[in-house]
Enzyme design. Structure first.
Site, short mmCIF file in Angstrom:
data_model
loop_
_atom_site.label_atom_id
_atom_site.label_comp_id
_atom_site.label_asym_id
_atom_site.label_seq_id
_atom_site.Cartn_x
_atom_site.Cartn_y
_atom_site.Cartn_z
N ASP A 231 0.56 -1.54 0.42
CA ASP A 231 -0.27 0.37 0.10
C ASP A 231 1.06 1.15 0.05
O ASP A 231 1.77 1.36 0.29
CB ASP A 231 -1.11 0.06 1.34
CG ASP A 231 -1.38 0.94 1.15
OD1 ASP A 231 -2.42 1.53 0.43
OD2 ASP A 231 -1.52 1.73 2.48
N GLU B 205 1.20 -0.45 -4.84
CA GLU B 205 -0.13 0.24 -5.51
C GLU B 205 1.30 2.01 -5.38
O GLU B 205 1.24 2.52 -4.27
CB GLU B 205 -1.17 0.61 -4.51
CG GLU B 205 -2.14 1.63 -4.67
CD GLU B 205 -2.50 2.15 -3.84
OE1 GLU B 205 -2.95 3.31 -3.64
OE2 GLU B 205 -1.58 2.92 -2.35
#
EC number: 2.4.1.18
Length: 635
Positions: free
Chosen positions: A315, A368
């Site tokens: 993330d 990401e």
């Protein structure tokens, strides 16, 4: 008086590797471990607290009394406190009471290496012992092929707390219940992988799991670590890979967490310009500190090793890469070369990916990452960051922007839907329609679509069909597969009652069939990250808002022809140049009646004509359904 006995699981080599930032199995040493010492069963504890002058283990077993069970500090200046406490068994709750040398601070902390935690809002760690016997050997032997870059990779993204809940009281499904309900559902829809939003222990439900306090601890909201292993085992039994969302970018300031752990900035960077995240009001790891690198890389490997996970989606990578991320002038300092890159974080990411692929060459790491940082999914030895794949945020943004426009205006925005192919092969891209696109007033995917009800659903079928025929891996967030009307709400179940209606059920069938098409047709996955796998037929027909292209496998005989009509106007006898002479067979039509389309415009087989078109010697005439995608192969 302390009943703690001197004992250590650490060797001199362990200490050397830990201090060097290259010990990647710290979970075998730190934390709490049930062992037998001199014939007595008990628990060995070890914690890193270099600024401490005393560390006690407190828990139910000593009425949370400070000083009754004090750990011993090691002589080697590693800052590790350790010891064996007899008669403490699995299931006991505990914390560390740490007296700091800095301003005489006293902190009471959960164990950073705890493998189990109390159910929030309670915050104690739990002594845990694993006896799980894995049944997934057949999957583990073949997953290298299933996770390969030339294999189909379609991911169903799930938030376990809101996918489905008990109707009677809105309570969570357990890992064990999900092992049947969720596994069967993902299998029915033919996804190849499932991705869990963070399931490491987190205190605050509205953070969706992205504010982690227990990095080695599966959240107790849904059951025990053993039950989570059972859930993953069930996915593997059904040939479905499991990806975990992993958050090495920041952590919350909760008092029992990693922040100010021993009275010092132990895990977080001491400079707030590098150690505090203004967006999320959280702390940022000190990537230049070797022991912190060992902690984080050990954590990544822990989930791959102990939980047989098949990949990690990392993330907020962009927030790690740039010193000025979400910061104004004066709120950040340039690196030693005057640039904005966080060199310590970049080095950490490279070491992370090298360690993962060395130990687990058959998994994938997925970044990401929302910027144009070069080489995110290129190997480290070629100068890249070493991820296996990267989210294609530009595709997501441009595509949703294009599809939200009324079809009458789309001819003026043809570039938005074709631009992604100018950079589609610069990285190994995953096309994400994730949770981030259906919250905070952004509306659900079907609600973003223009037009009346029929057109909204036709547009959504068109969007999904375009996505599945576009190069790259695929990711779809829960609820999107049956056109959930409302935005995602983490605190309640998806609106499953909608699936009884033809329009919603049609979307569900479409996704199941697109996943099957993606898996069965080599042209859609074998060269999904390679420019050789794609060729435009025509991207210039803005007037009709039609695009057409060829997808190719490693063998020419596997090629597919894809044509997308982005308007609700049927195009009869639409001429299309094709690569060779023969008979085209329709494999897929998103306007089919089974998807709640019109079913009126079918082209089951079409013979090519020797008429030059689109710079090709052969062409065909096709009836294009409204707001639809057609896929053909050669008979």
């Amino acid at each position: 008086m302390s009943q703690v006995q001197p004992h250590s699981l650490f060797t001199d080599l362990d200490i050397y590797l830990f201090k060097n930032g290259t010990h990647y199995k710290l979970y075998e040493k730190f934390g709490s471990h049930v062992i037998t010492l001199n014939g007595v069963e008990g628990t060995y504890f070890a914690v890193w607290a270099p600024s401490a002058k005393q560390v006690s283990v407190v828990g139910d077993f000593n009425y949370w009394e400070d000083g009754l069970h004090t750990l011993n500090v090691r002589w080697d200046e590693s800052g590790i406190w350790e010891g064996f406490i007899p008669n403490i068994k699995a299931g006991e709750k505990y914390k560390y009471k740490i007296h700091s040398t800095i301003d005489d601070q006293v902190t009471e902390k959960a164990d950073p290496f705890a493998k189990q935690s109390e159910l929030p809002p309670k915050t104690a760690s739990i002594v845990s012992q694993s006896h799980y016997k894995w049944q997934d050997k057949p999957w583990m032997l073949k997953r290298k092929k299933a996770n390969a870059l030339d294999a189909p990779f379609s991911i169903y993204e799930v938030h376990l707390g809101s996918w489905r809940r008990h109707i009677e009281d809105n309570s969570y499904l357990s890992y064990s219940e999900l092992a049947y309900q969720l596994v069967n559902y993902v299998k029915e829809l033919n996804f190849t992988h499932v991705q869990f939003m963070p399931i490491m222990e987190y205190p605050y439900d509205p953070s969706w799991g992205y504010q982690i306090t227990g990095y080695f601890s599966a959240t107790s909201r849904f059951g025990s670590p053993e039950e989570l292993k059972f859930l993953i085992d069930k996915f593997h039994e059904n040939n479905i890979g499991v990806i975990l969302d992993w958050v090495p970018s920041h952590f919350p300031e909760d008092k029992h967490g990693l922040g100010n752990f021993d009275g010092s900035h132990l895990y977080e960077h001491p400079d707030p310009k590098k150690g505090y995240h203004p967006d999320w009001k959280s702390l940022i790891f000190n990537y230049g500190r070797n022991e912190v690198k060992s902690f984080l890389i050990s954590n990544a490997l822990f989930w791959l090793d102990q939980f047989h996970v098949d990949g990690l989606r990392v993330d907020a990578v962009a927030s790690m890469l740039y010193l000025d991320y979400s910061r104004n002038e004066g709120e950040w300092n340039p690196n030693q070369f005057g640039g904005r890159e966080n060199l310590e974080a970049i080095q950490f990411i490279k070491e992370l990916n090298q360690a993962i692929y060395k130990e687990f060459p058959d998994v994938q790491t997925i970044a990401e990452e929302s910027t144009a940082f070069p080489g995110v999914s290129k190997p480290v030895f070629l100068g890249g960051l070493g991820f296996g794949m990267k989210w294609m945020m530009g595709w997501m943004h441009d595509t949703l922007q294009y599809f939200s426009k009324a079809p009458i205006y789309r001819k003026h925005h043809q570039n938005e839907i074709t631009f992604s192919l100018t950079y589609a092969f610069t990285e190994n891209f995953t096309l994400p329609l994730s949770h981030d696109e259906v919250v905070y007033g952004k509306k659900s995917l079907v609600s973003k679509m223009p037009g009346d009800d029929w057109q909204k659903f036709a547009n959504l079928r068109l969007l999904y069909s375009y996505m599945y025929t576009h190069p790259g891996a695929k990711l779809l967030f829960q609820g999107g597969e049956f056109a959930q009307h409302d935005e995602w709400n983490y605190s309640k179940s998806l609106d499953w009652h909608l699936t009884q209606f033809n329009s919603h059920n049609g979307i569900q069938k479409l996704i199941a069939d697109l996943n099957t098409l993606y898996k069965q047709e080599k042209a859609l996955h074998e060269l999904q990250f390679d420019a050789k796998g794609f060729e435009w037929i025509d991207y210039n027909d803005a007037e009709n808002s039609v695009i057409s292209y060829i997808r190719k496998g490693k063998s020419n005989k596997d090629s597919l022809i894809v044509i997308c009509n982005m308007t609700p106007v049927p195009r009869l006898d639409y001429r299309l140049g094709v690569p060779k002479k023969g008979v085209l067979k329709q494999l897929f039509n998103s306007d089919d009646k089974i998807y709640d389309g019109t079913g009126n415009y079918s082209n089951l087989t079409i013979k090519t004509q020797s008429k030059s078109w689109h710079y090709k010697k052969e062409s065909v005439q096709i009836n294009l359904p409204p707001l639809a995608v057609l896929v053909f192969n050669y008979q």
